[in-house]
Design a protein around this motif. Structure first.
Motif, PDB file in Angstrom:
ATOM      1  N   ILE A  72     -10.788  13.243   9.883  1.00 11.98           N
ATOM      2  CA  ILE A  72      -9.963  12.231  10.561  1.00 11.98           C
ATOM      3  C   ILE A  72      -9.172  11.409   9.550  1.00 11.98           C
ATOM      4  O   ILE A  72      -8.297  10.648   9.927  1.00 11.98           O
ATOM      5  CB  ILE A  72     -10.851  11.328  11.453  1.00 11.98           C
ATOM      6  N   LEU A  73      -9.447  11.592   8.253  1.00 12.61           N
ATOM      7  CA  LEU A  73      -8.799  10.777   7.222  1.00 12.61           C
ATOM      8  C   LEU A  73      -7.272  10.868   7.235  1.00 12.61           C
ATOM      9  O   LEU A  73      -6.617   9.831   7.100  1.00 12.61           O
ATOM     10  CB  LEU A  73      -9.351  11.110   5.836  1.00 12.61           C
ATOM     11  N   PRO A  74      -6.643  12.036   7.420  1.00 12.15           N
ATOM     12  CA  PRO A  74      -5.170  12.033   7.450  1.00 12.15           C
ATOM     13  C   PRO A  74      -4.605  11.147   8.562  1.00 12.15           C
ATOM     14  O   PRO A  74      -3.601  10.459   8.361  1.00 12.15           O
ATOM     15  CB  PRO A  74      -4.813  13.509   7.675  1.00 12.15           C
ATOM     16  N   TRP A  75      -5.249  11.138   9.720  1.00 11.00           N
ATOM     17  CA  TRP A  75      -4.802  10.286  10.828  1.00 11.00           C
ATOM     18  C   TRP A  75      -4.975   8.813  10.460  1.00 11.00           C
ATOM     19  O   TRP A  75      -4.083   7.999  10.686  1.00 11.00           O
ATOM     20  CB  TRP A  75      -5.591  10.645  12.093  1.00 11.00           C
ATOM     21  N   LEU A  76      -6.126   8.481   9.876  1.00  9.96           N
ATOM     22  CA  LEU A  76      -6.363   7.096   9.450  1.00  9.96           C
ATOM     23  C   LEU A  76      -5.361   6.685   8.368  1.00  9.96           C
ATOM     24  O   LEU A  76      -4.878   5.549   8.362  1.00  9.96           O
ATOM     25  CB  LEU A  76      -7.792   6.932   8.939  1.00  9.96           C
ATOM     26  N   ALA A  77      -5.035   7.612   7.456  1.00  6.43           N
ATOM     27  CA  ALA A  77      -4.070   7.315   6.389  1.00  6.43           C
ATOM     28  C   ALA A  77      -2.700   7.017   6.984  1.00  6.43           C
ATOM     29  O   ALA A  77      -1.992   6.115   6.515  1.00  6.43           O
ATOM     30  CB  ALA A  77      -3.986   8.478   5.405  1.00  6.43           C
ATOM     31  N   THR A  78      -2.312   7.737   8.018  1.00  4.54           N
ATOM     32  CA  THR A  78      -1.030   7.489   8.673  1.00  4.54           C
ATOM     33  C   THR A  78      -1.016   6.107   9.320  1.00  4.54           C
ATOM     34  O   THR A  78      -0.052   5.346   9.166  1.00  4.54           O
ATOM     35  CB  THR A  78      -0.752   8.576   9.732  1.00  4.54           C
ATOM     36  N   ILE A  79      -2.077   5.772  10.041  1.00  3.50           N
ATOM     37  CA  ILE A  79      -2.169   4.443  10.649  1.00  3.50           C
ATOM     38  C   ILE A  79      -2.095   3.374   9.556  1.00  3.50           C
ATOM     39  O   ILE A  79      -1.386   2.370   9.690  1.00  3.50           O
ATOM     40  CB  ILE A  79      -3.474   4.293  11.464  1.00  3.50           C
ATOM     41  N   CYS A  80      -2.821   3.595   8.474  1.00  3.80           N
ATOM     42  CA  CYS A  80      -2.854   2.639   7.365  1.00  3.80           C
ATOM     43  C   CYS A  80      -1.457   2.437   6.778  1.00  3.80           C
ATOM     44  O   CYS A  80      -1.050   1.295   6.521  1.00  3.80           O
ATOM     45  CB  CYS A  80      -3.826   3.136   6.295  1.00  3.80           C
ATOM     46  N   ARG A  81      -0.727   3.522   6.579  1.00  2.95           N
ATOM     47  CA  ARG A  81       0.627   3.396   6.015  1.00  2.95           C
ATOM     48  C   ARG A  81       1.531   2.574   6.946  1.00  2.95           C
ATOM     49  O   ARG A  81       2.317   1.749   6.489  1.00  2.95           O
ATOM     50  CB  ARG A  81       1.224   4.771   5.718  1.00  2.95           C
ATOM     51  N   PHE A  82       1.424   2.806   8.256  1.00  2.50           N
ATOM     52  CA  PHE A  82       2.223   2.014   9.201  1.00  2.50           C
ATOM     53  C   PHE A  82       1.819   0.544   9.162  1.00  2.50           C
ATOM     54  O   PHE A  82       2.684  -0.345   9.177  1.00  2.50           O
ATOM     55  CB  PHE A  82       2.097   2.557  10.624  1.00  2.50           C
ATOM     56  N   GLN A  83       0.524   0.271   9.101  1.00  3.19           N
ATOM     57  CA  GLN A  83       0.061  -1.114   9.046  1.00  3.19           C
ATOM     58  C   GLN A  83       0.522  -1.780   7.748  1.00  3.19           C
ATOM     59  O   GLN A  83       0.910  -2.949   7.748  1.00  3.19           O
ATOM     60  CB  GLN A  83      -1.469  -1.182   9.176  1.00  3.19           C
ATOM     61  N   ALA A  84       0.469  -1.040   6.644  1.00  2.00           N
ATOM     62  CA  ALA A  84       0.913  -1.585   5.358  1.00  2.00           C
ATOM     63  C   ALA A  84       2.420  -1.856   5.382  1.00  2.00           C
ATOM     64  O   ALA A  84       2.875  -2.880   4.856  1.00  2.00           O
ATOM     65  CB  ALA A  84       0.555  -0.631   4.223  1.00  2.00           C
ATOM     66  N   ALA A  85       3.183  -0.961   5.994  1.00  2.00           N
ATOM     67  CA  ALA A  85       4.631  -1.185   6.108  1.00  2.00           C
ATOM     68  C   ALA A  85       4.914  -2.439   6.932  1.00  2.00           C
ATOM     69  O   ALA A  85       5.809  -3.224   6.585  1.00  2.00           O
ATOM     70  CB  ALA A  85       5.303   0.035   6.736  1.00  2.00           C
ATOM     71  N   ASN A  86       4.158  -2.635   7.995  1.00  2.00           N
ATOM     72  CA  ASN A  86       4.305  -3.861   8.794  1.00  2.00           C
ATOM     73  C   ASN A  86       4.011  -5.090   7.941  1.00  2.00           C
ATOM     74  O   ASN A  86       4.698  -6.108   8.043  1.00  2.00           O
ATOM     75  CB  ASN A  86       3.370  -3.833  10.009  1.00  2.00           C
ATOM     76  N   ARG A  87       2.974  -5.003   7.113  1.00  2.00           N
ATOM     77  CA  ARG A  87       2.603  -6.125   6.249  1.00  2.00           C
ATOM     78  C   ARG A  87       3.724  -6.401   5.249  1.00  2.00           C
ATOM     79  O   ARG A  87       4.053  -7.556   4.985  1.00  2.00           O
ATOM     80  CB  ARG A  87       1.285  -5.791   5.539  1.00  2.00           C
ATOM     81  N   LEU A  88       4.322  -5.347   4.689  1.00  2.00           N
ATOM     82  CA  LEU A  88       5.424  -5.537   3.741  1.00  2.00           C
ATOM     83  C   LEU A  88       6.630  -6.181   4.428  1.00  2.00           C
ATOM     84  O   LEU A  88       7.278  -7.072   3.847  1.00  2.00           O
ATOM     85  CB  LEU A  88       5.830  -4.197   3.121  1.00  2.00           C
ATOM     86  N   ARG A  89       6.929  -5.764   5.659  1.00  2.00           N
ATOM     87  CA  ARG A  89       8.035  -6.390   6.401  1.00  2.00           C
ATOM     88  C   ARG A  89       7.740  -7.869   6.664  1.00  2.00           C
ATOM     89  O   ARG A  89       8.624  -8.715   6.565  1.00  2.00           O
ATOM     90  CB  ARG A  89       8.285  -5.637   7.716  1.00  2.00           C
ATOM     91  N   GLN A  90       6.496  -8.158   7.005  1.00  2.00           N
ATOM     92  CA  GLN A  90       6.113  -9.553   7.242  1.00  2.00           C
ATOM     93  C   GLN A  90       6.274 -10.379   5.970  1.00  2.00           C
ATOM     94  O   GLN A  90       6.747 -11.513   6.017  1.00  2.00           O
ATOM     95  CB  GLN A  90       4.667  -9.634   7.747  1.00  2.00           C
ATOM     96  N   ARG A  91       5.899  -9.795   4.835  1.00  2.00           N
ATOM     97  CA  ARG A  91       6.086 -10.496   3.556  1.00  2.00           C
ATOM     98  C   ARG A  91       7.552 -10.839   3.339  1.00  2.00           C
ATOM     99  O   ARG A  91       7.885 -11.944   2.918  1.00  2.00           O
ATOM    100  CB  ARG A  91       5.627  -9.611   2.389  1.00  2.00           C
ATOM    101  N   ARG A  92       8.439  -9.850   3.607  1.00  2.00           N
ATOM    102  CA  ARG A  92       9.876 -10.086   3.411  1.00  2.00           C
ATOM    103  C   ARG A  92      10.378 -11.181   4.351  1.00  2.00           C
ATOM    104  O   ARG A  92      11.176 -12.031   3.940  1.00  2.00           O
ATOM    105  CB  ARG A  92      10.659  -8.789   3.606  1.00  2.00           C
ATOM    106  N   ARG A  93       9.925 -11.163   5.602  1.00  2.00           N
ATOM    107  CA  ARG A  93      10.336 -12.217   6.546  1.00  2.00           C
ATOM    108  C   ARG A  93       9.846 -13.580   6.063  1.00  2.00           C
ATOM    109  O   ARG A  93      10.589 -14.562   6.091  1.00  2.00           O
ATOM    110  CB  ARG A  93       9.796 -11.919   7.948  1.00  2.00           C
ATOM    111  N   ASP A  94       8.590 -13.620   5.635  1.00  4.65           N
ATOM    112  CA  ASP A  94       8.035 -14.885   5.148  1.00  4.65           C
ATOM    113  C   ASP A  94       8.797 -15.372   3.916  1.00  4.65           C
ATOM    114  O   ASP A  94       9.053 -16.567   3.771  1.00  4.65           O
ATOM    115  CB  ASP A  94       6.548 -14.737   4.805  1.00  4.65           C
ATOM    116  N   GLN A  95       9.160 -14.432   3.055  1.00  8.11           N
ATOM    117  CA  GLN A  95       9.876 -14.782   1.837  1.00  8.11           C
ATOM    118  C   GLN A  95      11.259 -15.335   2.181  1.00  8.11           C
ATOM    119  O   GLN A  95      11.712 -16.296   1.575  1.00  8.11           O
ATOM    120  CB  GLN A  95      10.007 -13.540   0.951  1.00  8.11           C
TER     121      GLN A  95
END
Length: 185
Positions: A72-95
């Motif tokens: 199941i790790l590839p599926w979890l890795a995909t979810i993780c990458r999307f969540q991390a991308a969301n976090r990076l976008r949030q950082r940019r908005r906050d910045q």
């Protein structure tokens, strides 16, 4: 009837609402998911948050999910990458919304090239782990993720110390090769 891997069994049980099966999936994959998140975000605190968010999303989506491979790790890795991308976008908005000086530890810009390399690396590692035999995945999980000593892992799996040592060495060499392929590309 083909034998199910631990991930296949746990995913099916967790999809049916079995929380203990989901805890087993969590224990088996929390560290690799954290490593992926930390590689993308370069922040242990954000990586911990994204790791937790990844498993929350996975829990919600499991009832409609059918595991196609052994891991199941590839599926979890995909979810993780999307969540991390969301976090990076949030950082940019906050910045963009703040006039205060940012903490020096946070990068002023996000390197798209580094994100692509990190995402490709995480996908390659997840794919490589997916090709391992069940015993090799369990050895990797126990020794690399859970921190078991070779002898403790051997006793847990009912194999000899030498089997654990030799198989883990081969797995690490295989994973290093996969990492080198991505880095060289």
């Amino acid at each position: 009837m083909p034998v199910q891997t631990s991930d296949q069994k746990w995913a099916a049980q967790a999809a049916a609402g079995d929380e203990s099966a989901f805890r087993e999936l969590y224990r088996a994959h929390v560290r690799p998911v954290y490593w992926i998140a930390n590689g993308i975000l370069a922040s242990p605190a954000d990586a911990e948050d994204v790791t937790q968010e990844t498993f929350v999303v996975a829990w919600r989506k499991l009832p409609g999910f059918a595991l196609q491979g052994e891991s199941i790790l590839p599926w979890l890795a995909t979810i993780c990458r999307f969540q991390a991308a969301n976090r990076l976008r949030q950082r940019r908005r906050d910045q963009a919304n703040t006039t205060e000086m940012l903490d020096d530890r946070l990068p002023d810009t996000v390197s798209v090239e580094e994100q692509v390399i990190t995402a490709a690396l995480a996908a390659r590692i997840a794919a490589e782990v997916g090709t391992l035999s069940e015993l090799d995945r369990e050895i990797l999980r126990l020794c690399a993720s859970e921190g078991y000593a070779y002898q403790a892992a051997a006793e847990e799996l009912g194999v000899s110390h030498a089997v654990v040592r030799n198989r883990l060495s081969r797995v690490r060499t295989q994973l290093r090769g996969a990492v080198k392929e991505v880095r060289d590309a």
